[in-house]
Design a protein around this motif. Structure first.
Motif, PDB file in Angstrom:
ATOM      1  N   ALA A 124       0.795  -1.012  -0.076  1.00 47.39           N
ATOM      2  CA  ALA A 124       0.067  -0.074   0.088  1.00 47.39           C
ATOM      3  C   ALA A 124       0.936   1.389  -0.104  1.00 47.39           C
ATOM      4  CB  ALA A 124      -0.946  -0.065   1.143  1.00 47.39           C
ATOM      5  N   LEU A 125       1.947   1.202   0.763  1.00 48.02           N
ATOM      6  CA  LEU A 125       3.040   2.377   0.806  1.00 48.02           C
ATOM      7  C   LEU A 125       3.622   2.578  -0.515  1.00 48.02           C
ATOM      8  CD1 LEU A 125       4.157   2.235   4.535  1.00 48.02           C
ATOM      9  CD2 LEU A 125       2.408   3.465   3.657  1.00 48.02           C
ATOM     10  N   VAL A 126       4.015   1.438  -0.927  1.00 49.91           N
ATOM     11  CA  VAL A 126       4.627   1.525  -2.351  1.00 49.91           C
ATOM     12  C   VAL A 126       3.692   2.306  -3.318  1.00 49.91           C
ATOM     13  CG1 VAL A 126       5.729   0.370  -4.466  1.00 49.91           C
ATOM     14  CG2 VAL A 126       6.238  -0.362  -1.950  1.00 49.91           C
ATOM     15  N   TRP A 127       2.610   1.465  -3.385  1.00 51.57           N
ATOM     16  CA  TRP A 127       1.466   2.084  -4.324  1.00 51.57           C
ATOM     17  C   TRP A 127       1.388   3.838  -4.251  1.00 51.57           C
ATOM     18  CZ3 TRP A 127      -2.889   4.598  -5.333  1.00 51.57           C
ATOM     19  CH2 TRP A 127      -3.570   4.357  -6.565  1.00 51.57           C
ATOM     20  N   SER A 128       1.138   4.005  -3.052  1.00 56.29           N
ATOM     21  CA  SER A 128       0.813   5.221  -2.732  1.00 56.29           C
ATOM     22  C   SER A 128       2.023   6.346  -3.114  1.00 56.29           C
ATOM     23  CB  SER A 128       0.638   5.647  -1.022  1.00 56.29           C
ATOM     24  OG  SER A 128      -0.473   4.946  -0.649  1.00 56.29           O
ATOM     25  N   SER A 129       3.201   5.848  -2.980  1.00 63.91           N
ATOM     26  CA  SER A 129       4.269   6.871  -3.408  1.00 63.91           C
ATOM     27  C   SER A 129       4.474   6.846  -4.970  1.00 63.91           C
ATOM     28  CB  SER A 129       5.730   6.034  -2.990  1.00 63.91           C
ATOM     29  OG  SER A 129       5.467   5.836  -1.535  1.00 63.91           O
ATOM     30  N   LEU A 130       4.067   5.805  -5.659  1.00 60.05           N
ATOM     31  CA  LEU A 130       4.100   5.591  -6.984  1.00 60.05           C
ATOM     32  C   LEU A 130       3.031   6.464  -7.697  1.00 60.05           C
ATOM     33  CD1 LEU A 130       5.372   2.085  -7.835  1.00 60.05           C
ATOM     34  CD2 LEU A 130       6.602   4.125  -7.890  1.00 60.05           C
ATOM     35  N   HIS A 131       1.690   6.658  -6.977  1.00 59.46           N
ATOM     36  CA  HIS A 131       0.707   7.060  -7.715  1.00 59.46           C
ATOM     37  C   HIS A 131       0.520   8.583  -7.150  1.00 59.46           C
ATOM     38  CE1 HIS A 131       0.551   2.765  -8.517  1.00 59.46           C
ATOM     39  NE2 HIS A 131      -0.190   3.138  -9.961  1.00 59.46           N
ATOM     40  N   GLY A 132       1.158   8.831  -6.342  1.00 57.36           N
ATOM     41  CA  GLY A 132       0.695  10.156  -5.855  1.00 57.36           C
ATOM     42  C   GLY A 132      -0.161  10.374  -4.782  1.00 57.36           C
ATOM     43  N   LEU A 133      -0.534   9.202  -4.114  1.00 62.46           N
ATOM     44  CA  LEU A 133      -1.455   9.248  -3.120  1.00 62.46           C
ATOM     45  C   LEU A 133      -0.445   9.847  -1.845  1.00 62.46           C
ATOM     46  CD1 LEU A 133      -3.997   8.843  -1.549  1.00 62.46           C
ATOM     47  CD2 LEU A 133      -3.551   6.279  -1.468  1.00 62.46           C
ATOM     48  N   VAL A 134      -0.154  11.082  -1.936  1.00 63.33           N
ATOM     49  CA  VAL A 134       0.819  11.849  -1.176  1.00 63.33           C
ATOM     50  C   VAL A 134       0.259  12.906  -0.513  1.00 63.33           C
ATOM     51  CG1 VAL A 134       2.613  10.507  -1.756  1.00 63.33           C
ATOM     52  CG2 VAL A 134       2.273  12.528  -2.808  1.00 63.33           C
ATOM     53  N   VAL A 135       0.577  13.705   0.510  1.00 63.40           N
ATOM     54  CA  VAL A 135       0.245  14.931   0.869  1.00 63.40           C
ATOM     55  C   VAL A 135       1.707  15.606   1.474  1.00 63.40           C
ATOM     56  CG1 VAL A 135      -2.187  14.423   1.846  1.00 63.40           C
ATOM     57  CG2 VAL A 135      -0.092  14.041   3.356  1.00 63.40           C
ATOM     58  N   GLY A 136       1.527  17.169   1.717  1.00 65.28           N
ATOM     59  CA  GLY A 136       2.790  17.547   2.141  1.00 65.28           C
ATOM     60  C   GLY A 136       2.864  17.309   3.540  1.00 65.28           C
ATOM     61  N   ASP A 137       4.148  17.020   3.854  1.00 66.68           N
ATOM     62  CA  ASP A 137       4.691  16.551   5.114  1.00 66.68           C
ATOM     63  C   ASP A 137       4.923  17.782   6.122  1.00 66.68           C
ATOM     64  OD1 ASP A 137       5.629  15.572   7.634  1.00 66.68           O
ATOM     65  OD2 ASP A 137       7.116  14.272   6.302  1.00 66.68           O
ATOM     66  N   ARG A 138       3.910  17.856   7.384  1.00 67.92           N
ATOM     67  CA  ARG A 138       4.108  19.126   7.883  1.00 67.92           C
ATOM     68  C   ARG A 138       5.430  19.278   8.757  1.00 67.92           C
ATOM     69  NH1 ARG A 138      -1.230  21.721   9.103  1.00 67.92           N
ATOM     70  NH2 ARG A 138      -2.752  20.246   8.003  1.00 67.92           N
ATOM     71  N   SER A 139       6.079  18.218   8.922  1.00 73.10           N
ATOM     72  CA  SER A 139       7.269  18.140   9.659  1.00 73.10           C
ATOM     73  C   SER A 139       8.318  18.750   8.673  1.00 73.10           C
ATOM     74  CB  SER A 139       7.610  16.939  10.306  1.00 73.10           C
ATOM     75  OG  SER A 139       7.887  15.997   9.062  1.00 73.10           O
ATOM     76  N   VAL A 140       8.106  18.850   7.244  1.00 72.39           N
ATOM     77  CA  VAL A 140       9.042  19.555   6.419  1.00 72.39           C
ATOM     78  C   VAL A 140       8.909  20.908   6.141  1.00 72.39           C
ATOM     79  CG1 VAL A 140      10.327  19.214   4.252  1.00 72.39           C
ATOM     80  CG2 VAL A 140       9.745  17.173   5.455  1.00 72.39           C
ATOM     81  N   GLU A 141       9.378  21.856   6.341  1.00 72.06           N
ATOM     82  CA  GLU A 141       9.266  23.091   6.467  1.00 72.06           C
ATOM     83  C   GLU A 141       8.869  23.751   5.054  1.00 72.06           C
ATOM     84  OE1 GLU A 141      10.775  27.501   7.312  1.00 72.06           O
ATOM     85  OE2 GLU A 141      11.840  26.036   8.385  1.00 72.06           O
ATOM     86  N   ARG A 142       9.799  23.276   4.141  1.00 75.38           N
ATOM     87  CA  ARG A 142       9.782  23.731   2.616  1.00 75.38           C
ATOM     88  C   ARG A 142       8.566  22.953   1.830  1.00 75.38           C
ATOM     89  NH1 ARG A 142      13.953  24.136  -0.968  1.00 75.38           N
ATOM     90  NH2 ARG A 142      14.373  21.802  -0.454  1.00 75.38           N
ATOM     91  N   SER A 143       7.887  21.920   2.464  1.00 75.59           N
ATOM     92  CA  SER A 143       6.603  21.238   1.829  1.00 75.59           C
ATOM     93  C   SER A 143       5.780  22.285   1.331  1.00 75.59           C
ATOM     94  CB  SER A 143       6.286  20.105   2.611  1.00 75.59           C
ATOM     95  OG  SER A 143       5.784  20.594   3.663  1.00 75.59           O
ATOM     96  N   GLY A 144       5.505  23.056   2.119  1.00 74.41           N
ATOM     97  CA  GLY A 144       4.172  24.116   1.869  1.00 74.41           C
ATOM     98  C   GLY A 144       4.627  25.031   0.554  1.00 74.41           C
ATOM     99  N   SER A 145       6.014  25.503   0.542  1.00 80.76           N
ATOM    100  CA  SER A 145       6.091  26.322  -0.368  1.00 80.76           C
ATOM    101  C   SER A 145       6.954  25.847  -1.768  1.00 80.76           C
ATOM    102  CB  SER A 145       7.268  27.474   0.047  1.00 80.76           C
ATOM    103  OG  SER A 145       8.173  26.834   0.693  1.00 80.76           O
ATOM    104  N   VAL A 146       7.423  24.561  -1.542  1.00 81.38           N
ATOM    105  CA  VAL A 146       8.363  24.110  -2.639  1.00 81.38           C
ATOM    106  C   VAL A 146       7.356  22.682  -3.338  1.00 81.38           C
ATOM    107  CG1 VAL A 146      10.318  23.460  -3.850  1.00 81.38           C
ATOM    108  CG2 VAL A 146      10.522  25.142  -1.865  1.00 81.38           C
TER     109      VAL A 146
END
Ligand code: ADP
Ligand code: MG
Ligand code: MG
Length: 492
Positions: A46-68
């Motif tokens: 499920a995790l591999v599939w999610s990464s490959l198919h864009g079932l992803v969200v910005g990670d709040r713990s990564v500061e630049r995720s909101g801007s880049v």
């Protein structure tokens, strides 16, 4: 090292299920019983599939995720397997979609109904009051929206005791997750077919979810209806928006993303009513922001909202559609003989009424009395969107007693609603690469699109769904806010 994700059981009690000789049935009715080796494999895939198919969200713990874009992504929180849902209520929810669309359109045309219904709220709720000001300005200048576009999501829960599908609310602005929810359905279909043997489930029982492509299609149709080939679709976003908005570019339509502050700084209306932002002519405005008071930190954002409303661009939603989606309007529509003001078809009216839960205004003294006596049977809701604003349990009683004591007008800011108790079921949730065995409840959202011009309805259809599953101990179901995950459904 490559150690597989571990499953934690955070549930206090296990739900007893009938010992079945059919392992397939067991996987669906209680995924806690799936053996641990298979479970680890499923989670990994499920995790591999999610990464490959864009079932992803910005990670709040990564500061630049909101801007880049593309930086700091993490898989979306998901349920590992779809959640079983009765086909009858599924069909019912789908059939309701076009009827609610029609209702929203009719109500939106009755400016006085909206102003009257919200008149008491206006006095105590500064945010709703600002929206109403824009709305009355449009009434004053006789503004007409000939092309009307709605992208809605009607949310339901299945009440366990009565087995009724009851509406939680109807969202007419910024219906989020239409992009990710269809990916979850695909993920589940893919896991079910890949693990057909050990799970014994039929992937075809997960309804196809077309939410993202359908919304894009209807947005493109609206753009066509505006008939200016060089115009763009403008997506209004919050600064640092983490959820990736649907791509509209697939239909050969250019889209731009702007915050309300940017629209104020870069926008103007030409003499013929055309909206231009940053030199681009805007055909369609799609709001993914603008539904919460925090979206308007200064006058600048309100000026942008007014500017857009005054323009000839197609708004999704217009101020009238936005107000039609308020909880106060929902409560008013549930009163006897109000639906009849807007719809003629008796079957349609009966269908809608069949999914209405108990809804009351706080000037209904019997309802308030009952809610003080049995606060657990009610939810108290202000005129807010985005989750996390409702009042539950003993706080209902406390708040009602305080309002009574103060005799203030503040009560008009709220409505009371019958609390719905959906069935609690065992599930496996995956968040941040870790899987949890939990007991949860679900809320089904049905996306729908509506587009019409002066003469004809061009689109009025169900456009996929969003299943949100949340740990049963939490009151609210926000995926972004709390421990809720994206899910899909398995028809039974
Ligand atoms: P919002 O517009 O903020 O999403 P909602 O009316 O959808 O407001 O309420 C937020 C959440 O609260 C819902 O997703 C649901 O989980 C829960 N909720 C709302 N109304 C009820 C109700 N009548 N019974 C049980 N839970 C409810
Ligand atoms: Mg809402
Ligand atoms: Mg909601």
């Amino acid at each position: 090292t490559n150690s597989p994700p571990k499953c934690r059981s955070s549930s206090i009690h296990e739900i007893k299920t009938n010992k079945s000789t059919n392992p397939l049935k067991t996987a669906m009715s209680n995924p806690h019983t799936i053996d641990s080796e298979l479970l680890q494999k499923l989670v990994h895939d499920a995790l591999v599939w999610s990464s490959l198919h864009g079932l992803v969200v910005g990670d709040r713990s990564v500061e630049r995720s909101g801007s880049v874009p593309g930086v700091g992504m993490v898989h979306a929180p998901i349920a590992l397997l779809p959640n079983s849902f009765p086909e009858v209520q599924w069909n019912q929810a789908c059939e309701l979609a076009p009827v609610f669309n029609e209702l929203v359109d009719r109500v939106s045309l009755d400016g006085n109904f909206l102003q009257d219904t919200l008149s008491r709220t206006k006095k105590v709720d500064a945010f709703t009051s600002r929206l109403l000001d824009i709305h009355s300005r449009m009434l004053q200048i006789g503004k007409k929206e000939d092309i009307r576009l709605g992208l809605h999501r009607s949310d339901y829960m299945l009440d366990e005791k009565t087995n009724l599908l009851l509406q939680i609310e109807l969202n007419t602005i910024s219906c989020s997750f239409s992009g990710l929810s269809c990916l979850v359905s695909e993920l589940h279909r893919s896991l079910l077919s890949q693990y057909k043997k050990p799970l014994g489930l039929d992937s075809q029982k997960v309804p196809i979810n077309t939410s993202a492509s359908k919304f894009a299609e209807v947005l493109a149709k609206a753009w066509t209806e505006y008939s200016n080939p060089s115009a763009v679709v403008m997506v209004v976003v919050q600064p640092g928006e983490r959820n990736i908005p649907e791509l509209i570019n697939t239909h050969n339509v250019t889209s731009i993303r702007k915050t309300l502050a940017e629209i104020d700084a870069q926008g103007k209306i030409l003499s013929d009513g055309t909206l231009q932002v940053d030199g681009e002519t805007v055909a369609v405005i799609y709001f993914r922001a603008g539904y919460a008071p925090t979206d308007y930190p200064s006058e600048s954002e309100w000026k942008a909202r007014l500017l857009m409303e005054e323009s000839s661009a197609i708004k999704c939603p217009s101020i009238s559609y936005h107000l039609t989606g308020t909880k106060k309007v929902q409560q008013e529509l549930a009163k006897p003989n109000v639906l009849e003001r807007f719809l003629e078809n008796k079957d349609d009216i009966a269908k809608l009424r069949g999914c209405f839960a108990g809804l009351w205004s706080l000037d209904d003294s019997d309802a308030v009395k009952n809610a003080i006596q049995q606060p657990g049977a009610y939810v108290m809701k202000p005129q807010r969107e985005g989750g996390g604003n409702n009042i539950y349990g003993d706080f209902v009683k406390e708040t009602l007693l305080r309002l009574q004591k103060e005799g203030s007008e503040e009560e008009a800011a709220y409505i009371l609603m019958q609390r719905i108790f959906p069935t609690v079921f065992p599930t496996v949730l995956v968040r941040d690469g870790i899987c949890y065995k939990e007991h949860a409840v679900s809320e089904l959202g049905i996306f729908s699109a509506y587009l019409r011009n002066k003469e004809t309805v061009l689109s009025n259809e169900q456009c996929g769904y969003l299943m949100r599953t949340k740990v049963s101990s939490s009151n609210e179901g926000g995926v972004a806010a709390g421990f809720a995950v994206l899910d899909s459904l398995y028809l039974t």
